[in-house]
Design an enzyme around this catalytic site. Structure first.
Site, PDB file in Angstrom:
ATOM      1  N   HIS A  66       2.943   0.331  -4.568  1.00 30.57           N
ATOM      2  CA  HIS A  66       2.236  -0.699  -6.018  1.00 30.57           C
ATOM      3  C   HIS A  66       1.209   0.297  -5.966  1.00 30.57           C
ATOM      4  O   HIS A  66      -0.012   0.242  -5.528  1.00 30.57           O
ATOM      5  CB  HIS A  66       2.213  -1.859  -6.379  1.00 30.57           C
ATOM      6  N   CYS A  76       8.180   0.443  -7.662  1.00 32.73           N
ATOM      7  CA  CYS A  76       8.574  -0.712  -7.867  1.00 32.73           C
ATOM      8  C   CYS A  76      10.293  -0.731  -8.344  1.00 32.73           C
ATOM      9  O   CYS A  76      10.850  -0.108  -8.045  1.00 32.73           O
ATOM     10  CB  CYS A  76       8.137  -2.276  -7.425  1.00 32.73           C
ATOM     11  N   GLU A 110      -0.628   1.624  -7.818  1.00 34.98           N
ATOM     12  CA  GLU A 110      -1.269   1.911  -9.250  1.00 34.98           C
ATOM     13  C   GLU A 110      -3.090   0.417  -8.404  1.00 34.98           C
ATOM     14  O   GLU A 110      -3.715   0.311  -8.889  1.00 34.98           O
ATOM     15  CB  GLU A 110      -1.068   0.919 -10.394  1.00 34.98           C
TER      16      GLU A 110
END
Ligand code: GLN
EC number: 6.3.4.2
Length: 583
Positions: free
Chosen positions: A556, A427, A558
């Site tokens: 993102h 990001c 993650e």
């Protein structure tokens, strides 16, 4: 009828109620049941999006775009399901719904009162999760919440769909405080209506004061009494402590807290949170829960999980990753909570290669030369050289907001690019990789993001058009580009080889984007636009061709990494890091 398990916390916060809840979910799932989980946060904030990560910890984002507590991330990682807006309840959301209904005459002229209307709203939300066949429906609540959303891909199914066998409901805060009383009241009312379908678990803390050297049960006894005052008797007590509970302590808790001794479960500190389900199973927690509901296990399968825990405990060779961020220093303490999903994603990928992840926090402000004007957020006491990044196998610049630390992060990215240190930008870490490349490779000296320099002459990163009016009206809550959006990957790129498909969906949380006016200039100098959102022509992934690994993404990844299914991007990044280390 679905079964409901409420999990409350005693004595103090921060004792791992979230992972305990997630672990219970994992165990029940491994016995063949469909499980979902809800996090209740007692604060007034409608969602977690308006809070500083240092204050709140990481803001997790679900596929359907709610900004929520990191515990929802824990649930997703443990039970491997995509949860939704409905799985997150705050006092703010509950009151907002009740007030909106009252304004629309939804209570038919009645006096609307805190009790019973607030607990009733809570109960209806919990039941909705239990029974819902969830897929994102573009409901009006979501629309109000996220005006920035252009269109929502209709293909998604969330929460696995169908009815849950078990709904775990974690009540945030600690018993005895005012804030969560109404949620306990809702739980009590549910138990009263369906005594056979509701169970209470108290996660409590047993201190071992240094001057006494003995584990004390009194605070837990007090916590149970407070719970009793709210009309609730715990069925099971999870005793969190530094070491396992001995028989004596279990007996004491059993007698004074009015629970069977076999329902006092030992939950000592452990090295890895992923060990918790295995430890709970050793105490027979899963079968105890099932027995109370009159159920039998359908199958037993924690095998893969067990294998993972073995790797976690035995992996010796390290892989050393630096995170150049800013949300970890609070006074004299270092917080890890702000980047929890990134940390977990690094771990998942490292374990995949049987490596021991060694994660270091590097404050971006270390690398800011003092002469940078203050308006760009230069740190006062920049004391360390960016050259120290050479000692790492890979560097991640994570997401972030505001100008503090920006120039330090850009310095770190430049160093990685020039010194061939594997780099993964997330990001903001992607936006700054673009700024760095524009300044130092394309020689666009004034390149910047309008987030940090609103009148920037070369805005290589600019605010998304639909965000302009939102920012002007200061309508910050829930208005970013949130949740899953499609991305089309360019063939023959690192990304295409990594994902092994050209069509992906990833989760987002941002207001700024790569300014397409600069795309050509960046491409001419070798930046690869490897992923694009087809609806908005928005750049989602940039790459550099030169090895070892330089990939940065607007989304993102993650949030989608799971212990047994590491995210492909993290996996490839760690692979490159291991390779670099071997050199
Ligand atoms: N501040 C940037 C934006 O809003 C990046 C956001 C992030 O890193 N999550 O676009």
């Amino acid at each position: 009828m679905p079964k409901f398990i409420f999990v409350a916390g005693g004595v103090m916060s921060g004792i791992g109620k979230g992972v305990a809840t997630a672990s219970i979910g994992k165990i029940l799932q491994s016995k063949g049941f469909k499980v979902t989980a809800i996090k209740i946060d007692p604060y007034i904030n409608v969602d977690a999006g308006t809070m500083n990560p240092i204050e709140h910890g990481e803001i997790f984002v679900t596929a359907d775009g709610i900004e929520c507590d990191q515990d929802v991330g824990n649930y997703e990682r443990f039970i491997d399901e995509n949860l939704t807006t409905d799985n997150y309840i705050t006092t703010g959301r509950v009151y907002q719904a009740v007030i909106n209904r009252e304004r629309n005459l939804g209570y038919g002229g009645k006096c609307v009162e805190v009790v019973p209307h607030i607990p009733e709203e809570v109960i209806s939300r919990i039941k909705k999760v239990a029974y819902s066949q969830r897929s994102w429906d573009g409901s009006s609540e979501s629309k109000i919440r996220n005006r920035a959303r252009i269109s929502k891909p209709p293909h998604q199914k969330f929460g696995g769909g169908g009815r849950a066998d078990f709904v775990l409901v974690e009540i945030g805060g600690t018993v005895g405080e005012y804030q969560n009383l109404l949620f306990l009241e809702a739980a009590r009312m549910m138990k009263l209506a369906n005594p056979k379908d509701v169970l209470f678990i108290l996660v409590s803390y047993l201190p071992i004061p240094e001057m006494i050297g003995e584990m004390k049960t009194k605070p837990t006894q007090t916590a149970v009494r407070l719970l009793n005052e709210a009309g609730i008797q715990p069925d099971i007590i999870l005793g969190r402590s530094r070491v396992p509970l001995d028989e004596l302590r279990k007996r004491k808790i059993s007698i004074f807290c009015n629970v069977q001794k076999k329902d006092v479960i030992s939950a000592p500190d452990i090295e890895s949170i992923y060990e918790i389900p295995i430890n709970f199973e050793k105490e027979n927690l899963g079968n105890q829960i099932l027995k109370k509901f009159g159920l039998r296990p359908r199958k037993k399968n924690l095998k893969d999980w067990g294998k993972l825990v073995k790797v976690i405990k035995t992996a010796k060779k390290p892989v050393k990753i630096g995170i150049v961020g800013k949300y970890f220093e609070t006074g004299k303490f270092t917080l890890m909570d702000s980047y929890i999903s990134i940390i977990e994603a690094i771990k998942h990928a490292s374990w995949f290669f049987k490596r021991r992840p060694e994660i270091h926090w590097l404050s971006a402000e270390y690398y800011e030369p003092a002469q940078i004007p203050k308006k760009f957020g230069a740190g006062e006491n920049s004391s360390r050289s960016v050259k120290e990044l050479k000692n790492f196998d890979g560097i991640i610049v994570p997401g972030g907001f505001g100008s503090r630390g920006i120039e330090g992060k850009i310095k770190a990215i430049e160093f990685c690019r020039k010194n061939k240190i594997p780099y993964l930008g997330l990001c903001l870490g992607m936006q700054l990789a673009v700024v760095e490349f524009a300044r130092n490779v394309c020689k666009i000296k004034d390149a910047n993001s309008t987030e940090f320099e609103p009148n920037c002459r070369q805005p290589v990163i600019d605010v998304m058009p639909e965000q302009k009016s939102i920012l002007k009206e200061k309508s910050y809550g829930g208005t970013m580009r949130l949740g899953e959006y499609k991305c089309k990957i360019k063939p023959n790129t690192i990304s295409s080889r990594t994902y092994k498909t050209l069509d992906i969906v990833e989760r987002h949380r941002h207001r700024y984007e790569l300014n397409n006016a600069f795309r050509e200039a960046l491409e001419t100098k070798g930046m690869v636009m490897a992923g694009i959102n087809p609806e908005k022509d928005l750049i989602e992934i940039i790459e550099l061709k030169e090895p070892p690994f330089f990939v940065a993404v607007q989304f993102h990844p993650e949030f989608k990494s799971r212990p047994l299914r590491p995210h492909p991007l993290f996996r490839e990044f760690i692979k490159a890091c291991i390779k670099k280390r071997a050199k």
